[in-house]
Structures are given as structure tokens and as C-alpha cells.
Design a protein around this motif. Structure first.
Motif, PDB file in Angstrom:
ATOM      1  N   PHE A   1       6.468   5.350  -3.055  1.00  0.00           N
ATOM      2  CA  PHE A   1       5.629   4.780  -1.992  1.00  0.00           C
ATOM      3  C   PHE A   1       4.149   4.993  -2.304  1.00  0.00           C
ATOM      4  O   PHE A   1       3.324   4.086  -2.104  1.00  0.00           O
ATOM      5  CB  PHE A   1       5.985   5.403  -0.645  1.00  0.00           C
ATOM      6  N   GLY A   2       3.804   6.191  -2.805  1.00  0.00           N
ATOM      7  CA  GLY A   2       2.412   6.442  -3.167  1.00  0.00           C
ATOM      8  C   GLY A   2       1.953   5.539  -4.298  1.00  0.00           C
ATOM      9  O   GLY A   2       0.845   4.993  -4.264  1.00  0.00           O
ATOM     10  N   ALA A   3       2.794   5.363  -5.309  1.00  0.00           N
ATOM     11  CA  ALA A   3       2.444   4.466  -6.418  1.00  0.00           C
ATOM     12  C   ALA A   3       2.297   3.035  -5.924  1.00  0.00           C
ATOM     13  O   ALA A   3       1.415   2.293  -6.394  1.00  0.00           O
ATOM     14  CB  ALA A   3       3.515   4.547  -7.504  1.00  0.00           C
ATOM     15  N   SER A   4       3.125   2.637  -4.973  1.00  0.00           N
ATOM     16  CA  SER A   4       3.025   1.279  -4.424  1.00  0.00           C
ATOM     17  C   SER A   4       1.724   1.109  -3.643  1.00  0.00           C
ATOM     18  O   SER A   4       1.088   0.054  -3.716  1.00  0.00           O
ATOM     19  CB  SER A   4       4.236   0.989  -3.525  1.00  0.00           C
ATOM     20  N   LEU A   5       1.335   2.124  -2.883  1.00  0.00           N
ATOM     21  CA  LEU A   5       0.060   2.048  -2.164  1.00  0.00           C
ATOM     22  C   LEU A   5      -1.109   1.939  -3.133  1.00  0.00           C
ATOM     23  O   LEU A   5      -2.047   1.153  -2.920  1.00  0.00           O
ATOM     24  CB  LEU A   5      -0.112   3.272  -1.267  1.00  0.00           C
ATOM     25  N   LYS A   6      -1.064   2.726  -4.197  1.00  0.00           N
ATOM     26  CA  LYS A   6      -2.135   2.657  -5.196  1.00  0.00           C
ATOM     27  C   LYS A   6      -2.154   1.298  -5.880  1.00  0.00           C
ATOM     28  O   LYS A   6      -3.225   0.727  -6.118  1.00  0.00           O
ATOM     29  CB  LYS A   6      -1.965   3.783  -6.214  1.00  0.00           C
ATOM     30  N   ALA A   7      -0.980   0.764  -6.195  1.00  0.00           N
ATOM     31  CA  ALA A   7      -0.915  -0.559  -6.801  1.00  0.00           C
ATOM     32  C   ALA A   7      -1.427  -1.624  -5.840  1.00  0.00           C
ATOM     33  O   ALA A   7      -2.091  -2.590  -6.246  1.00  0.00           O
ATOM     34  CB  ALA A   7       0.522  -0.873  -7.222  1.00  0.00           C
ATOM     35  N   THR A   8      -1.134  -1.439  -4.545  1.00  0.00           N
ATOM     36  CA  THR A   8      -1.622  -2.383  -3.545  1.00  0.00           C
ATOM     37  C   THR A   8      -3.142  -2.354  -3.470  1.00  0.00           C
ATOM     38  O   THR A   8      -3.796  -3.405  -3.400  1.00  0.00           O
ATOM     39  CB  THR A   8      -1.015  -2.052  -2.166  1.00  0.00           C
ATOM     40  N   MET A   9      -3.709  -1.138  -3.476  1.00  0.00           N
ATOM     41  CA  MET A   9      -5.168  -1.031  -3.448  1.00  0.00           C
ATOM     42  C   MET A   9      -5.794  -1.647  -4.689  1.00  0.00           C
ATOM     43  O   MET A   9      -6.807  -2.350  -4.615  1.00  0.00           O
ATOM     44  CB  MET A   9      -5.576   0.449  -3.327  1.00  0.00           C
ATOM     45  N   ASP A  10      -5.188  -1.368  -5.826  1.00  0.00           N
ATOM     46  CA  ASP A  10      -5.713  -1.914  -7.074  1.00  0.00           C
ATOM     47  C   ASP A  10      -5.648  -3.438  -7.052  1.00  0.00           C
ATOM     48  O   ASP A  10      -6.605  -4.117  -7.460  1.00  0.00           O
ATOM     49  CB  ASP A  10      -4.909  -1.366  -8.252  1.00  0.00           C
TER      50      ASP A  10
ATOM     51  N   GLY B   1       3.627  -5.725   9.144  1.00  0.00           N
ATOM     52  CA  GLY B   1       2.207  -5.999   9.302  1.00  0.00           C
ATOM     53  C   GLY B   1       1.788  -7.204   8.493  1.00  0.00           C
ATOM     54  O   GLY B   1       2.606  -7.999   8.020  1.00  0.00           O
ATOM     55  N   ASP B   2       0.470  -7.345   8.343  1.00  0.00           N
ATOM     56  CA  ASP B   2      -0.070  -8.488   7.615  1.00  0.00           C
ATOM     57  C   ASP B   2      -0.365  -8.164   6.158  1.00  0.00           C
ATOM     58  O   ASP B   2      -0.652  -9.049   5.364  1.00  0.00           O
ATOM     59  CB  ASP B   2      -1.367  -8.972   8.292  1.00  0.00           C
ATOM     60  N   THR B   3      -0.315  -6.871   5.803  1.00  0.00           N
ATOM     61  CA  THR B   3      -0.680  -6.479   4.448  1.00  0.00           C
ATOM     62  C   THR B   3       0.433  -6.832   3.472  1.00  0.00           C
ATOM     63  O   THR B   3       1.614  -6.604   3.733  1.00  0.00           O
ATOM     64  CB  THR B   3      -0.945  -4.967   4.393  1.00  0.00           C
ATOM     65  N   SER B   4       0.043  -7.385   2.338  1.00  0.00           N
ATOM     66  CA  SER B   4       0.996  -7.694   1.282  1.00  0.00           C
ATOM     67  C   SER B   4       1.055  -6.512   0.331  1.00  0.00           C
ATOM     68  O   SER B   4       0.113  -6.250  -0.412  1.00  0.00           O
ATOM     69  CB  SER B   4       0.561  -8.961   0.537  1.00  0.00           C
ATOM     70  N   PHE B   5       2.156  -5.751   0.365  1.00  0.00           N
ATOM     71  CA  PHE B   5       2.283  -4.551  -0.447  1.00  0.00           C
ATOM     72  C   PHE B   5       2.797  -4.920  -1.844  1.00  0.00           C
ATOM     73  O   PHE B   5       3.581  -5.854  -2.011  1.00  0.00           O
ATOM     74  CB  PHE B   5       3.256  -3.568   0.199  1.00  0.00           C
ATOM     75  N   ALA B   6       2.349  -4.154  -2.813  1.00  0.00           N
ATOM     76  CA  ALA B   6       2.847  -4.292  -4.177  1.00  0.00           C
ATOM     77  C   ALA B   6       3.806  -3.142  -4.441  1.00  0.00           C
ATOM     78  O   ALA B   6       3.434  -1.969  -4.325  1.00  0.00           O
ATOM     79  CB  ALA B   6       1.682  -4.256  -5.171  1.00  0.00           C
ATOM     80  N   PHE B   7       5.058  -3.468  -4.785  1.00  0.00           N
ATOM     81  CA  PHE B   7       6.035  -2.426  -5.087  1.00  0.00           C
ATOM     82  C   PHE B   7       5.844  -1.974  -6.528  1.00  0.00           C
ATOM     83  O   PHE B   7       5.769  -2.794  -7.451  1.00  0.00           O
ATOM     84  CB  PHE B   7       7.456  -2.953  -4.880  1.00  0.00           C
ATOM     85  N   ALA B   8       5.740  -0.669  -6.730  1.00  0.00           N
ATOM     86  CA  ALA B   8       5.511  -0.125  -8.071  1.00  0.00           C
ATOM     87  C   ALA B   8       6.383   1.096  -8.278  1.00  0.00           C
ATOM     88  O   ALA B   8       6.536   1.929  -7.385  1.00  0.00           O
ATOM     89  CB  ALA B   8       4.035   0.241  -8.261  1.00  0.00           C
ATOM     90  N   VAL B   9       6.989   1.178  -9.453  1.00  0.00           N
ATOM     91  CA  VAL B   9       7.784   2.341  -9.846  1.00  0.00           C
ATOM     92  C   VAL B   9       7.034   3.059 -10.964  1.00  0.00           C
ATOM     93  O   VAL B   9       6.868   2.507 -12.054  1.00  0.00           O
ATOM     94  CB  VAL B   9       9.182   1.922 -10.338  1.00  0.00           C
ATOM     95  N   PRO B  10       6.551   4.284 -10.710  1.00  0.00           N
ATOM     96  CA  PRO B  10       5.789   5.002 -11.736  1.00  0.00           C
ATOM     97  C   PRO B  10       6.719   5.732 -12.713  1.00  0.00           C
ATOM     98  O   PRO B  10       7.248   6.806 -12.394  1.00  0.00           O
ATOM     99  CB  PRO B  10       4.957   5.995 -10.918  1.00  0.00           C
ATOM    100  N   PRO B  11       6.952   5.207 -13.894  1.00  0.00           N
ATOM    101  CA  PRO B  11       7.937   5.821 -14.803  1.00  0.00           C
ATOM    102  C   PRO B  11       7.553   7.227 -15.249  1.00  0.00           C
ATOM    103  O   PRO B  11       8.420   8.095 -15.372  1.00  0.00           O
ATOM    104  CB  PRO B  11       7.978   4.843 -15.992  1.00  0.00           C
TER     105      PRO B  11
END
Length: 856
Positions: A517-526, A809-819
Motif C-alpha cells: 500500500f505504501g509503494a502504491s501511494l508513492k507510485a500514485t504521487m510520482d 474516492g476520485d483519486t486514481s491510485f497506481a498499484f505497485a509491488v515493490p520487489p
């Protein structure tokens, strides 16, 4: 009664004879209860300390006069309140029963420390205001030095002075957000404390406060009022109410203090204690699996002993009662020790937080009856409840089992269990898909995730045989006979292997969940910055939680005049009710906004907003029924209501926000003005290094906000996520420790169970080193099964959490898996399994061969 006494005597005898068997259970209960107790005691202590601090700080204020109009936007529970006219002070002072009154001017002001770095701003606000001369009306008390008498002099709270290395007589900068050079002439306390948590404060002269913190003189956040002798707070408010104009109210000083206390308790302390309680629940859940597994093994190993008791006349109830009595004794002693340890944890946290930069108010530990009784009850319930099924199984032992060898539970996967696990798995999958795709619902997706967890637990014994065969396949080739034996030992009892690994699986799953979830939030911000930020540089005053003072609104126009800069646009913030609902407004130059930020497709004209036009994002327009050239009514904190025409609708709102108005439209209603971000675009042909140097030089004159490239800004914006993950990992470490204690305890009991077998292995030539390796690799295999299962479950739950949050919500999240991070989690899980197996392996290697062979 005699049966009960007999059961208790049997239980106590068994505990004395096999006390080492329950060492892991005792430790698991102790740690879980200690964590829960420490959380509750810490919450009570902080709440009591803050209540005392606010009561002391507001002790001389009997009434507060303030505006009634409040605009609250999502995510801001406190809201923005209408200011009051300072001319009202004279009317208040003439009211019968009033002894003194003083305006209280408040705003954002961030102090710069001796090392040039800003103080605070990472969540708690950085405050500035006028120094109230009446010491009873001023919530801050002068501790050292003197009060500010001339322009440029300030009193700061002692906590900020210590953090920033500032002393009386030092000159520094106060960002308001325009930089103001100030001299520290005094140090103050708040309610007897050096500061209110990480909140910083700078007290200025009233003239300076009006100049730097308000759009124009004559505005104050509130008026503090002190009653005359013999006048109660309620009487004072009743006397003030008739003389106050419309839109202004008076409340008692006690009510104001309680509001401030509720704000701290409801927002910060509520979130803080809830977070700790959630992790306490995870710790206790992990402990439950470990405790259940211990009692299941002990009961399986005592089949012959229980059968002998049945043959001698013991009833099923007495056998069940004796097992539960053992659990109760362990639970009571471990929970009692956990209560003492929890009080110690709370005291340690109270001393540790100031060292970590969280100077919570000092005070004695507050230990309520609930903080003692609840953990005690939970500890007993978890331990006895975990032992219930094994106890019932013990009661079913037939007397004839005394004639057989010691029986060991060898059941594993079965058709019934497979069916019992498949049903919640399919139901969970259906709920997840429906909650994510069909009708987006966090509740439905969460219910599906819980069913998925249940399915993982139920199907554990079914999956353990296949998983251990696959995970252990390389062992026989790489480690020879010890590796092969370790694999066979892990396979001989799938239910036990699964039960032992489940505790670790839950801990790893939660770690993996937050990692994904944290990696996805960071990917979303990026992605947000990459997609919406069109500039070359971002100028900001980073402040996690909005605690800083922001960037001067005059910086963007100044940067635009540089020969290296093509466009420079700042994003300011305003608030208003849009058609009756509180919303945040982006205050900016709309034409420059389209050049510095990617707004997607734009319908209408951003150039024509003027003082009565507004631009709205596509999603918000659709949600609120706003159309191009339609009208939206805006109600501002000063009480004015005005119709605004929707003159533009734009596609992307990640950085620009959902509503945009011009600075000229916001100017009549603004309070302290500041930008949160400035986007700078270079002219064609300007080298990045040259342009950056020019921007940094100009920014120095405006308080030296941070100048970053687009990528660096994205990484900084994600810094709070790294802080969150660090805290999560630290809190989950205890759950993982308990899971590893469960593995160690299981292996220790398993070694005891296989004493004769191990003796025979030693007799036919197995060395001590080979025996140790066999037990350690068995531990690693169990840990590997739990780790792999936890990674899979955590990845699934992380995906559900990301997709459900996106649908809600309205935010489009990016799902990311940090290997890399997940590989580290896997490595830690395997290494921890090896560590957990060290003590049982040493114990097995020390067995006397002849005595071991002679064991029954």
C-alpha cells in the motif's frame, strides 16, 4: 466441588512437571498484554497531561468572543472561523462584569533555527501571534527574558528554542510566510510545559502581528475576556451576548479549553491510540495462533496420560477442566506480569518520545481501572479461548488409549477441511471483485478480504504438504541427509506445520500489506506529479500535515521576472462553502496555471474568470451538478455570499484541486496569504543548472523555501509514507517476535516428542552437527511456508486496499509491488526462522543417546 479441586490439583502438577512447555505461551501472553496495557496507559496519561496543560493555560480566560461562521472542508475537522473586529474590544471592556479583554491574533509563522533549518512543521502547526500583555489572558507564560516591546522582537516557546538552538538575544528569521528578521527577547511555556507537543510559537507585538499575520489591521481570531471578582463564566457570557453584533458569539473559557482538548484528543491522540490498539490486536491475534498450537501439541503428547486419568475414573469434564485450568493459570500469571510490563512500557514511551522529537507534556502515569481490567480480561480470554478446542479434544480421549503408544495428531488435509476452506475463499473472492469492480465499496471489499484471511487459515493444513514439498525440494540436494530429514519432519504433521506457520503468516501479511500500500501511494504521487506538474522546478516549504507557513505569494511574480524563467505560478489555498458544502479553493493565476500544470482538456476559458468566475474539475462538476456557464454560490468565512459563474471545466485535478478562483476574487475574503507550491518553467535553451541557480538566489530573499526538480519534489512528497512505514514496521516487530517464539516453542515440544527417534538417529551415526542442522532447517521450512503465505496474502490485501480506496474516492491510485522490499521481508522471515530453531536444535544435540533411546 471435589471434581474441580481434583482438576486443579492435576493441572498444577502438570504445570510443575512440564513448566518449560508453557514458556512460549507465557511469553506470548505477557508481550500481548504488555503492549495493550502500555497503549491504554499511554493514551490515558497523554490525555490527562493535555487536559491539565490546557486547563492551566486557559485558567485566566473566563470567556472567548469569536465569529460564528465556520467553513469546514474535508480533512480539516477544526475548520476556518470568521475573524472578529478588534474594535469590538472596547465594547466588551465596557460590559458589566468584565475585568479585562484583549484581542488574540493568530497565524502561521515558522521559526528558523541557528543552523538555518526551519523548526517544526512536520504535522503540528507552527504558530505566531500577538503577545497578550495581561498574563492571565495569555495562554503562554513568560519563563525567561522580557515581553516584546518593539517591532521585530519576539517571545518563543522554550521547546522551539531548544530544538532550534536559539537563545535570548539571538537574531533569526520568522517565515510568515514572508521572511521577517526577529530578535528573541524571551522564552515562554504553555500550561507550564515548554511547548504543546511539536507546536512552535512566536509572540510578536500587536502591530507586527497585524502587519504580518492579517490581510489588514483590525482583525483578530478571537477576543479573550477575564471576569471581574464574583462573576462566574456563565454570568459573564450571559452579559456579553446581548452586546455582541450579529455573527459574533461568546462562549465560556472552560468550553473553549474543552474544544481545544477535544481537538487534540479527537484528532491526534485518537489517531495515535487507535493505531496502537490496532497493532495490539494484531499482536494478540498472532499470540492466539501460537498459544493454540502449543496447547494442541501438549494435548496430543499427553494422550496416554489423559487416557490413564480416564481409566482411573476421571470424567471428560475433569480432563477438559484440568487443561483449561492449566491455561487459566498460565493466563493469569502471564497477564499479571504483562500489566506490570505494560506500565513500564508506558513509562518508557513517555521518556522516549521527547528524545525522538515528540515533546509530549510531562505528568505522572495515569492508570485507570479500564487500562488494567481490559488487558487482564483480554489476556485470560485469549489464552483460555485458544486452549478450548485442545481441551475438548483431550476430554474425548478414550481410556483404552492408555494401552497404546503415545499418540500424535497426524491429521492434515481432508476433504471436509478443503471444502470448509474453499467456501469462504470463493465467497471472499466474489465480495472482493464486487467491492472493487462492480459496485465500488470499501466495506464490501474489506469483508471479502476478511473471508480471504479465514480461507488462508482454514486451508493451511491442506496447502502445507504441497508447499513444504516444493519449498523443501532443494534441501535434500543442497544439505544432504539432514535436509531431507528436515523436509520429512515438516511433512509428517501438516496441521501442526500450518498452525505453527500461521502466526508468522499473519505478521508477514500485515507487513506486506502496508509495504504494498505504501509503494502504491508513492507510485500514485510520482504519477500525479509526472502527469500534472509541467514545470521544471518546484518551490515549496515541505510540511507533512500542513504544519508549516508555506511560500510567500510574492515569490512567484518575482521569479517570473527572471530572464531565465518563462512562467512561474503559485498555488494558494482558500476555503468557502460551494452550494452549502465546505470546499478547498485553489487561489492562483488561472492562465499561468495552465502553463505550469497539466489540466487535461479544458472547456470554456481560464482567462475570463475575473472576480466572479470559477473553474471546476470534471469530476467535481459531475458530482455537484455544475455545468459550464452555470452558477455556484460561494459562502466565505467573512459571511459574504456571492454567485460565481462556472467559466471553465478542466480534466485533471490532482495538484490544481477541484475549484480554482483568481487572487483578485479571493482578496476580499482572505486571511493570511501563502502559497503551498510554485511551479517554475525555464525558457527554451536555458541550462537547468543555470536556471536553478537563478531561482535559488531569488528564493533566498523570500525565506529560502526548498527548490527541487520535479522528480525530487515527488520523492519529498512521498517522505511521509516512509515515516509511516517505519512506524508500522517497528510496531509489527513485536508480532513477528511472538510468531518466532511460537515456532521455537513448537520445535522444542516436537524435539521432546521425538526424543527416542532422535536418540536412534544418533545411535546409527548421525552427528550432533547433523542433528542441529536438521532441526534448524525444519524451522526454516516452517518459517518459509509462513513467509510465502504471508507475502501472498499481504499482496492480495494490499491490492484490495488500493483498488477499494480508488473506488471510494476520485483519486486514481497506481498499484505497485515493490520487489526489493518484499524480497527483504522474505529474507528476514527465513533468517528469523533459522534463529528460532537455534535453541531447539541445541537442545536436541545435547540429548544423551542411551537415555533418549530408553524414553517411551
Amino acid at each position: 466441588m471435589s471434581g474441580t479441586r481434583a482438576s486443579l490439583r492435576i493441572s498444577l502438577s502438570a504445570l510443575r512437571a512440564h513448566k518449560r512447555r508453557f514458556a512460549g505461551t507465557f511469553t506470548a501472553v505477557l508481550l500481548g498484554v504488555a503492549f495493550l496495557t502500555g497503549t491504554l496507559v499511554m493514551g490515558d496519561t497523554l490525555r490527562g497531561s493535555f487536559d491539565t496543560m490546557f486547563s492551566d493555560a486557559a485558567g485566566g480566560t473566563d470567556a472567548v468572543v469569536r465569529g460564528t461562521n465556520v467553513v469546514t472542508v474535508p480533512g480539516d475537522s477544526q475548520g476556518t472561523r470568521q475573524p472578529v473586529d478588534t474594535a469590538l474590544v472596547r465594547r466588551v471592556e465596557r460590559t458589566p462584569g468584565v475585568a479585562a479583554a484583549a484581542p488574540r491574533i493568530e497565524g502561521a509563522g515558522q521559526l528558523v533555527g541557528r543552523n538555518g533549518e526551519p523548526i517544526g512543521g512536520q504535522g503540528p502547526p507552527t504558530l505566531a501571534g500577538d503577545w497578550i500583555e495581561d498574563p492571565r489572558l495569555n495562554p503562554y507564560q513568560l519563563a525567561e527574558g522580557r515581553v516584546p516591546a518593539r517591532s521585530g522582537e519576539v517571545v518563543i516557546n522554550r521547546g522551539a528554542a531548544v530544538t532550534g538552538g536559539l537563545r535570548i538575544g539571538d537574531r533569526t528569521v520568522l517565515r510568515t510566510p514572508d521572511p521577517v528578521t526577529v530578535t528573541v527577547v524571551g522564552l515562554a511555556t504553555f500550561g507550564g510545559e515548554d511547548g504543546m507537543a511539536q507546536v512552535t510559537y512566536a509572540g510578536m507585538t500587536r502591530a507586527d502581528a497585524e502587519k504580518y499575520l492579517t490581510p489588514e489591521p483590525g482583525r483578530a481570531a478571537s477576543i479573550q475576556v477575564r471576569a471581574g471578582p464574583g462573576v462566574s463564566q456563565r454570568e459573564l457570557v450571559d452579559a456579553l451576548t446581548p452586546v455582541l453584533p450579529k455573527g459574533v458569539e461568546a462562549i465560556t473559557g472552560q468550553a473553549s479549553a474543552e474544544e481545544n482538548q477535544d481537538m487534540i484528543s479527537g484528532r491526534f491522540l485518537g489517531l495515535f491510540t487507535t493505531l496502537l490498539l490496532v497493532f495490539s490486536g494484531i499482536v494478540l491475534l498472532v499470540a492466539t495462533f501460537s498459544i493454540h498450537n502449543t496447547f494442541a501439541i501438549v494435548v496430543a503428547q499427553r494422550v496416554r496420560e489423559n487416557a490413564l486419568l480416564r481409566a482411573l475414573g476421571a470424567s471428560r469434564g475433569q480432563v477438559v477442566g484440568s487443561t483449561l485450568a492449566e491455561a487459566a493459570v498460565v493466563a493469569l500469571t502471564a497477564s499479571g506480569a504483562g500489566l506490570l510490563a505494560g506500565a513500564g512500557i508506558a513509562a518508557g514511551l513517555q521518556a522516549l518520545f521527547p528524545a525522538l522529537g515528540f515533546p509530549f507534556p510531562e505528568g505522572p502515569l495515569v492508570i485507570s481501572a479500564l487500562s488494567l481490567l481490559l488487558p487482564l480480561a483480554v489476556g485470560v480470554l485469549v489464552c483460555v479461548g485458544s486452549a478450548l478446542l485442545p481441551a475438548v479434544r483431550a476430554g474425548r480421549t478414550a481410556p483404552l488409549a492408555a494401552l497404546r503408544e503415545t499418540a500424535v495428531d497426524r491429521s492434515g488435509g481432508s476433504g471436509t477441511r478443503a471444502l470448509a476452506g474453499t467456501v469462504p475463499a470463493l465467497a471472499g473472492l466474489g465480495a472482493i471483485l464486487a467491492g472493487v469492480f462492480a459496485t465500488p465499496s470499501v466495506l464490501l471489499a474489506g469483508a471479502g478480504a476478511m473471508l480471504a484471511v479465514l480461507a488462508f487459515v482454514v486451508l493451511g493444513p491442506v496447502a502445507s504438504s504441497l508447499a513444504v514439498r516444493i519449498l523443501g525440494a532443494p534441501l535434500e540436494r543442497l544439505r544432504g541427509v539432514p535436509g531431507g530429514l528436515a523436509r520429512r519432519n515438516a511433512l509428517r504433521n501438516p496441521r501442526r506445520t500450518a498452525a505453527t506457520a500461521t502466526a508468522l503468516m499473519i505478521g508477514v501479511a500485515v507487513v506486506s500489506l502496508f509495504t504494498v500500500f505504501g509503494a502504491s501511494l508513492k507510485a500514485t504521487m510520482d504519477r500525479t506529479v509526472s502527469r500534472s506538474f509541467a514545470g521544471d522546478l518546484a518551490v515549496s516549504a515541505p510540511a507533512f500535515g500542513g504544519g508549516g507557513s508555506g511560500v510567500s505569494p510574492r515569490l512567484a511574480p518575482a521569479l517570473a521576472k527572471l530572464p531565465e524563467v518563462a512562467t512561474s505560478v503559485g498555488l494558494g489555498r482558500g476555503v468557502a462553502q460551494v452550494n452549502g458544502e465546505g470546499r478547498a479553493l485553489t487561489v492562483t493565476d488561472p492562465v499561468a496555471l495552465a502553463e505550469g500544470f497539466d489540466l487535461g482538456s479544458v472547456r470554456g476559458s481560464l482567462a475570463g474568470l475575473g472576480t466572479d468566475g470559477i473553474a471546476v474539475s470534471d469530476t467535481e462538476a459531475a458530482k455537484r451538478g455544475l455545468t459550464l456557464d452555470g452558477t455556484a454560490e460561494l459562502s466565505f468565512t467573512d459571511g459574504e455570499k456571492r454567485p460565481f459563474t462556472v467559466r471553465a471545466v478542466y480534466g485533471r485535478s490532482e495538484l490544481a484541486g477541484d475549484y480554482v478562483i483568481t487572487r483578485s476574487a479571493w482578496a476580499p475574503h482572505r486571511a493570511q496569504d501563502a502559497d503551498s507550491l510554485v511551479s517554475v518553467t525555464f525558457k527554451d535553451g536555458v541550462p537547468p543548472a543555470t536556471g536553478t541557480a537563478a531561482v535559488e538566489k531569488m528564493a533566498e530573499a523570500y525565506g529560502s523555501p526548498e527548490v527541487q526538480t520535479r522528480d525530487a519534489y515527488a520523492r519529498t512528497a512521498a517522505g511521509a509514507i516512509d515515516m509511516m512505514l517505519t512506524l508500522v514496521y517497528a510496531l509489527l516487530a513485536l508480532a513477528v517476535v511472538i510468531a518466532l517464539l511460537g515456532i521455537a516453542n513448537t520445535l522444542t515440544l516436537s524435539v521432546h516428542e521425538r526424543t527416542r527417534e532422535l536418540g536412534l538417529l544418533r545411535a546409527v551415526g548421525q552427528t550432533r552437527a547433523q542433528l542441529r542442522a536438521m532441526v534448524r532447517w525444519e524451522s526454516v521450512l516452517v518459517a518459509a511456508f509462513g513467509t510465502v503465505g504471508g507475502l501472498a496474502l499481504g499482496g492480495l490485501l494490499g491490492w484490495v486496499m488500493v483498488k477499494a480506496s480508488e473506488g471510494a474516492g476520485d483519486t486514481s491510485f497506481a498499484f505497485a509491488v515493490p520487489p526489493a522490499q518484499l524480497a527483504l521481508v522474505a529474507a528476514v522471515g527465513l533468517a528469523a526462522g533459522a534463529v528460532a530453531g537455534r535453541r531447539p536444535a541445541r537442545g536436541a544435540a545435547r540429548l544423551d543417546i542411551l537415555r533418549a533411546i530408553a524414553m517411551e
